[in-house]
Design a protein around this motif. Structure first.
Motif, PDB file in Angstrom:
ATOM      1  N   SER A   1      41.706 -48.382  19.679  1.00  0.00           N
ATOM      2  CA  SER A   1      42.672 -47.931  18.670  1.00  0.00           C
ATOM      3  C   SER A   1      43.741 -47.038  19.289  1.00  0.00           C
ATOM      4  CB  SER A   1      41.952 -47.185  17.548  1.00  0.00           C
ATOM      5  OG  SER A   1      41.076 -48.043  16.858  1.00  0.00           O
ATOM      6  N   GLY A   2      43.337 -46.223  20.284  1.00  0.00           N
ATOM      7  CA  GLY A   2      44.307 -45.344  20.936  1.00  0.00           C
ATOM      8  C   GLY A   2      45.427 -46.126  21.585  1.00  0.00           C
ATOM      9  N   THR A   3      45.100 -47.292  22.133  1.00  0.00           N
ATOM     10  CA  THR A   3      46.119 -48.142  22.751  1.00  0.00           C
ATOM     11  C   THR A   3      47.093 -48.667  21.698  1.00  0.00           C
ATOM     12  OG1 THR A   3      44.565 -48.804  24.482  1.00  0.00           O
ATOM     13  CG2 THR A   3      46.486 -50.215  24.146  1.00  0.00           C
ATOM     14  N   VAL A   4      46.550 -48.976  20.522  1.00  0.00           N
ATOM     15  CA  VAL A   4      47.405 -49.451  19.421  1.00  0.00           C
ATOM     16  C   VAL A   4      48.432 -48.386  19.062  1.00  0.00           C
ATOM     17  CG1 VAL A   4      47.463 -50.189  17.011  1.00  0.00           C
ATOM     18  CG2 VAL A   4      45.582 -50.929  18.498  1.00  0.00           C
ATOM     19  N   TYR A   5      47.976 -47.143  18.872  1.00  0.00           N
ATOM     20  CA  TYR A   5      48.887 -46.069  18.490  1.00  0.00           C
ATOM     21  C   TYR A   5      49.915 -45.794  19.587  1.00  0.00           C
ATOM     22  CZ  TYR A   5      45.625 -45.170  14.675  1.00  0.00           C
ATOM     23  OH  TYR A   5      44.834 -45.288  13.561  1.00  0.00           O
ATOM     24  N   ARG A   6      49.497 -45.902  20.855  1.00  0.00           N
ATOM     25  CA  ARG A   6      50.427 -45.665  21.960  1.00  0.00           C
ATOM     26  C   ARG A   6      51.539 -46.709  21.959  1.00  0.00           C
ATOM     27  NH1 ARG A   6      50.323 -47.717  27.027  1.00  0.00           N
ATOM     28  NH2 ARG A   6      48.145 -48.382  26.854  1.00  0.00           N
ATOM     29  N   HIS A   7      51.168 -47.976  21.815  1.00  0.00           N
ATOM     30  CA  HIS A   7      52.201 -49.026  21.792  1.00  0.00           C
ATOM     31  C   HIS A   7      53.093 -48.887  20.560  1.00  0.00           C
ATOM     32  CE1 HIS A   7      50.838 -51.093  25.285  1.00  0.00           C
ATOM     33  NE2 HIS A   7      49.685 -51.499  24.774  1.00  0.00           N
ATOM     34  N   ALA A   8      52.501 -48.525  19.437  1.00  0.00           N
ATOM     35  CA  ALA A   8      53.295 -48.369  18.216  1.00  0.00           C
ATOM     36  C   ALA A   8      54.367 -47.309  18.389  1.00  0.00           C
ATOM     37  CB  ALA A   8      52.383 -48.004  17.050  1.00  0.00           C
ATOM     38  N   SER A   9      54.004 -46.236  19.097  1.00  0.00           N
ATOM     39  CA  SER A   9      54.963 -45.158  19.323  1.00  0.00           C
ATOM     40  C   SER A   9      56.000 -45.532  20.373  1.00  0.00           C
ATOM     41  CB  SER A   9      54.218 -43.890  19.758  1.00  0.00           C
ATOM     42  OG  SER A   9      55.130 -42.856  20.090  1.00  0.00           O
ATOM     43  N   GLN A  10      55.530 -46.071  21.501  1.00  0.00           N
ATOM     44  CA  GLN A  10      56.435 -46.400  22.598  1.00  0.00           C
ATOM     45  C   GLN A  10      57.390 -47.531  22.243  1.00  0.00           C
ATOM     46  OE1 GLN A  10      53.761 -47.230  25.844  1.00  0.00           O
ATOM     47  NE2 GLN A  10      53.524 -45.076  26.415  1.00  0.00           N
ATOM     48  N   GLN A  11      56.890 -48.541  21.523  1.00  0.00           N
ATOM     49  CA  GLN A  11      57.701 -49.709  21.194  1.00  0.00           C
ATOM     50  C   GLN A  11      58.381 -49.601  19.830  1.00  0.00           C
ATOM     51  OE1 GLN A  11      58.187 -51.922  23.563  1.00  0.00           O
ATOM     52  NE2 GLN A  11      56.761 -50.791  24.881  1.00  0.00           N
ATOM     53  N   GLN A  12      58.146 -48.476  19.176  1.00  0.00           N
ATOM     54  CA  GLN A  12      58.778 -48.205  17.877  1.00  0.00           C
ATOM     55  C   GLN A  12      58.539 -49.340  16.878  1.00  0.00           C
ATOM     56  OE1 GLN A  12      62.907 -47.322  18.878  1.00  0.00           O
ATOM     57  NE2 GLN A  12      62.394 -45.185  19.253  1.00  0.00           N
ATOM     58  N   TRP A  13      57.270 -49.689  16.712  1.00  0.00           N
ATOM     59  CA  TRP A  13      56.921 -50.703  15.730  1.00  0.00           C
ATOM     60  C   TRP A  13      57.350 -50.270  14.340  1.00  0.00           C
ATOM     61  CZ3 TRP A  13      51.106 -51.726  17.292  1.00  0.00           C
ATOM     62  CH2 TRP A  13      51.083 -52.419  18.515  1.00  0.00           C
ATOM     63  N   ARG A  14      57.849 -51.200  13.577  1.00  0.00           N
ATOM     64  CA  ARG A  14      58.144 -50.914  12.173  1.00  0.00           C
ATOM     65  C   ARG A  14      56.828 -50.614  11.445  1.00  0.00           C
ATOM     66  NH1 ARG A  14      61.488 -56.339  11.339  1.00  0.00           N
ATOM     67  NH2 ARG A  14      60.184 -56.854  13.164  1.00  0.00           N
ATOM     68  N   ARG A  15      56.889 -49.678  10.529  1.00  0.00           N
ATOM     69  CA  ARG A  15      55.668 -49.274   9.861  1.00  0.00           C
ATOM     70  C   ARG A  15      55.922 -48.959   8.397  1.00  0.00           C
ATOM     71  NH1 ARG A  15      54.026 -44.412  13.429  1.00  0.00           N
ATOM     72  NH2 ARG A  15      55.093 -45.715  14.972  1.00  0.00           N
ATOM     73  N   ARG A  16      54.856 -48.957   7.634  1.00  0.00           N
ATOM     74  CA  ARG A  16      54.925 -48.516   6.241  1.00  0.00           C
ATOM     75  C   ARG A  16      53.612 -47.835   5.913  1.00  0.00           C
ATOM     76  NH1 ARG A  16      55.434 -53.818   2.651  1.00  0.00           N
ATOM     77  NH2 ARG A  16      55.975 -52.218   1.147  1.00  0.00           N
ATOM     78  N   THR A  17      53.641 -46.948   4.950  1.00  0.00           N
ATOM     79  CA  THR A  17      52.452 -46.178   4.581  1.00  0.00           C
ATOM     80  C   THR A  17      52.102 -46.436   3.134  1.00  0.00           C
ATOM     81  OG1 THR A  17      53.016 -44.437   6.162  1.00  0.00           O
ATOM     82  CG2 THR A  17      51.427 -43.884   4.433  1.00  0.00           C
ATOM     83  N   ARG A  18      50.833 -46.710   2.890  1.00  0.00           N
ATOM     84  CA  ARG A  18      50.334 -46.890   1.530  1.00  0.00           C
ATOM     85  C   ARG A  18      49.025 -46.147   1.385  1.00  0.00           C
ATOM     86  NH1 ARG A  18      51.172 -53.159  -0.481  1.00  0.00           N
ATOM     87  NH2 ARG A  18      53.440 -53.117  -0.596  1.00  0.00           N
ATOM     88  N   GLN A  19      48.965 -45.320   0.370  1.00  0.00           N
ATOM     89  CA  GLN A  19      47.759 -44.565   0.075  1.00  0.00           C
ATOM     90  C   GLN A  19      47.245 -43.832   1.306  1.00  0.00           C
ATOM     91  OE1 GLN A  19      45.149 -47.552  -1.619  1.00  0.00           O
ATOM     92  NE2 GLN A  19      46.055 -47.318  -3.654  1.00  0.00           N
ATOM     93  N   GLY A  20      48.183 -43.248   2.062  1.00  0.00           N
ATOM     94  CA  GLY A  20      47.815 -42.444   3.211  1.00  0.00           C
ATOM     95  C   GLY A  20      47.494 -43.220   4.474  1.00  0.00           C
ATOM     96  N   ARG A  21      47.568 -44.563   4.430  1.00  0.00           N
ATOM     97  CA  ARG A  21      47.265 -45.372   5.601  1.00  0.00           C
ATOM     98  C   ARG A  21      48.541 -46.012   6.138  1.00  0.00           C
ATOM     99  NH1 ARG A  21      42.341 -49.354   5.368  1.00  0.00           N
ATOM    100  NH2 ARG A  21      42.738 -49.168   7.594  1.00  0.00           N
ATOM    101  N   THR A  22      48.617 -46.107   7.463  1.00  0.00           N
ATOM    102  CA  THR A  22      49.790 -46.675   8.116  1.00  0.00           C
ATOM    103  C   THR A  22      49.522 -48.116   8.507  1.00  0.00           C
ATOM    104  OG1 THR A  22      50.439 -44.521   8.993  1.00  0.00           O
ATOM    105  CG2 THR A  22      51.371 -46.470  10.076  1.00  0.00           C
ATOM    106  N   TYR A  23      50.527 -48.971   8.253  1.00  0.00           N
ATOM    107  CA  TYR A  23      50.450 -50.386   8.612  1.00  0.00           C
ATOM    108  C   TYR A  23      51.671 -50.745   9.442  1.00  0.00           C
ATOM    109  CZ  TYR A  23      46.956 -50.514   4.904  1.00  0.00           C
ATOM    110  OH  TYR A  23      45.849 -50.268   4.134  1.00  0.00           O
ATOM    111  N   TYR A  24      51.482 -51.665  10.409  1.00  0.00           N
ATOM    112  CA  TYR A  24      52.549 -52.042  11.330  1.00  0.00           C
ATOM    113  C   TYR A  24      52.999 -53.482  11.094  1.00  0.00           C
ATOM    114  CZ  TYR A  24      50.854 -47.830  13.615  1.00  0.00           C
ATOM    115  OH  TYR A  24      50.468 -46.550  13.872  1.00  0.00           O
ATOM    116  N   HIS A  25      54.250 -53.740  11.389  1.00  0.00           N
ATOM    117  CA  HIS A  25      54.826 -55.066  11.190  1.00  0.00           C
ATOM    118  C   HIS A  25      54.194 -56.039  12.183  1.00  0.00           C
ATOM    119  CE1 HIS A  25      57.762 -58.274  10.718  1.00  0.00           C
ATOM    120  NE2 HIS A  25      58.329 -57.608   9.716  1.00  0.00           N
TER     121      HIS A  25
END
Length: 304
Positions: free
Chosen positions: A265-289
């Motif tokens: 999971s840590g790798t997922v968050y790192r790529h999401a930050s570095q690659q600026q994945w589009r995201r949205r939040t629902r009910q406190g949870r983050t989802y990526y495009h």
């Protein structure tokens, strides 16, 4: 593997592969081997499938090293981390995979005079796959098939990859194929498929991380007029999308990405930050495009 020199099977006989051995154990007749080999087509296909699967099982066992298969922790005495929980079943499964594949690879090298692969599971399995025609034409092919099958079963028990059920998805996405697709779903991740399989053509099968792309194709066939839609269904570890309601845009939880692509999971968050994945939040949870996820991780996989 026994130390007996591998000898070529001169005639077609009763198959000695893992599948036919299991058939005999249950009172069924073994199938006939293909001419000039010791394996029937079904056992040959199973051998190749399990060889391709072993590297992933080996890596998945590594992720289970600190989780005991029976939930009882063994203690490792001494060392820099005393008391480290150790899954001995995972250790033994990994050791067996390396040992058995290396042993058979050494036999091929000796008999054929070819260059030896590195003692790395992915290289060993790939080497044996390249020589599978030659191996299938030896009387020891049955023994090889059975040992590879045991490795796969043993590792699958450790990582709990044996699916508890299969979920119907829809028609095969390959042009002209009449088959139906099912997703093999494991108990610890009911919303994330381990593998997607066509019931008509053995070659039509995809690893779990390709589910998002397959579901897009399924959705397009179900509703050819569909367009991009930010109200798309979310894919999480808790729910497998259904083909009949698959929109074009998909938002994926970090847990689902980690399971589908077999990365921490840590790798997922790192790529999401570095690659600026589009995201949205629902009910406190983050989802990526899903398109951003696929572009980043596909590029990484091709470059390794």
């Amino acid at each position: 593997m026994s130390q007996t020199t591998i000898r070529t099977a001169m005639v077609a006989t009763v198959c000695t592969g893992a599948g036919c051995r299991r058939r005999q154990e249950t009172g069924q007749a073994a199938r006939l081997a293909e001419s000039g080999t010791a394996l029937c087509p079904s056992c040959r296909e199973r051998l190749e499938r399990e060889l391709r699967r072993l590297p992933a099982l080996f890596e998945e066992c590594a992720r289970r090293l600190d989780i005991s298969a029976d939930r009882e922790r063994d203690r490792v005495s001494g060392g820099s981390l005393p008391g480290l929980p150790l899954n001995t079943a995972a250790v033994e499964a990994r050791s067996a995979i390396v040992s058995v594949l290396a042993s058979w690879s050494a036999a091929v090298v000796q008999e054929r005079g070819v260059r030896a692969p590195g003692r790395v599971v992915e290289e060993l399995a790939g080497f044996l796959l390249r020589h599978v025609d030659w191996l299938a034409a030896h009387s020891a092919a049955g023994e090889f098939s059975q040992e590879v099958a045991r490795l796969a079963r043993r590792a699958a028990r450790v990582v709990d990859l044996a699916p508890s059920r299969r979920v119907a998805i829809g028609g095969c996405v390959e042009d002209g194929c009449p088959g139906r697709l099912t997703a093999a779903v494991r108990p610890d991740g009911p919303g994330v498929p381990v593998e997607i399989i066509c019931d008509a053509t053995a070659g039509h099968r995809w690893p779990g991380h390709q589910w998002l792309q397959l579901s897009r194709l399924l959705g397009a066939r179900t509703d050819p007029g569909a367009t991009g839609d930010d109200s798309a269904a979310e894919v999480s570890a808790g729910g497998l999308p259904v083909a009949a309601a698959v929109p074009r845009t998909r938002w994926v939880s970090a847990a689902a990405v980690a399971r589908l692509w077999n990365i921490p999971s840590g790798t997922v968050y790192r790529h999401a930050s570095q690659q600026q994945w589009r995201r949205r939040t629902r009910q406190g949870r983050t989802y990526y495009h899903d398109a951003d996820v696929h572009e980043t991780l596909s590029d990484l996989r091709r470059s390794t």
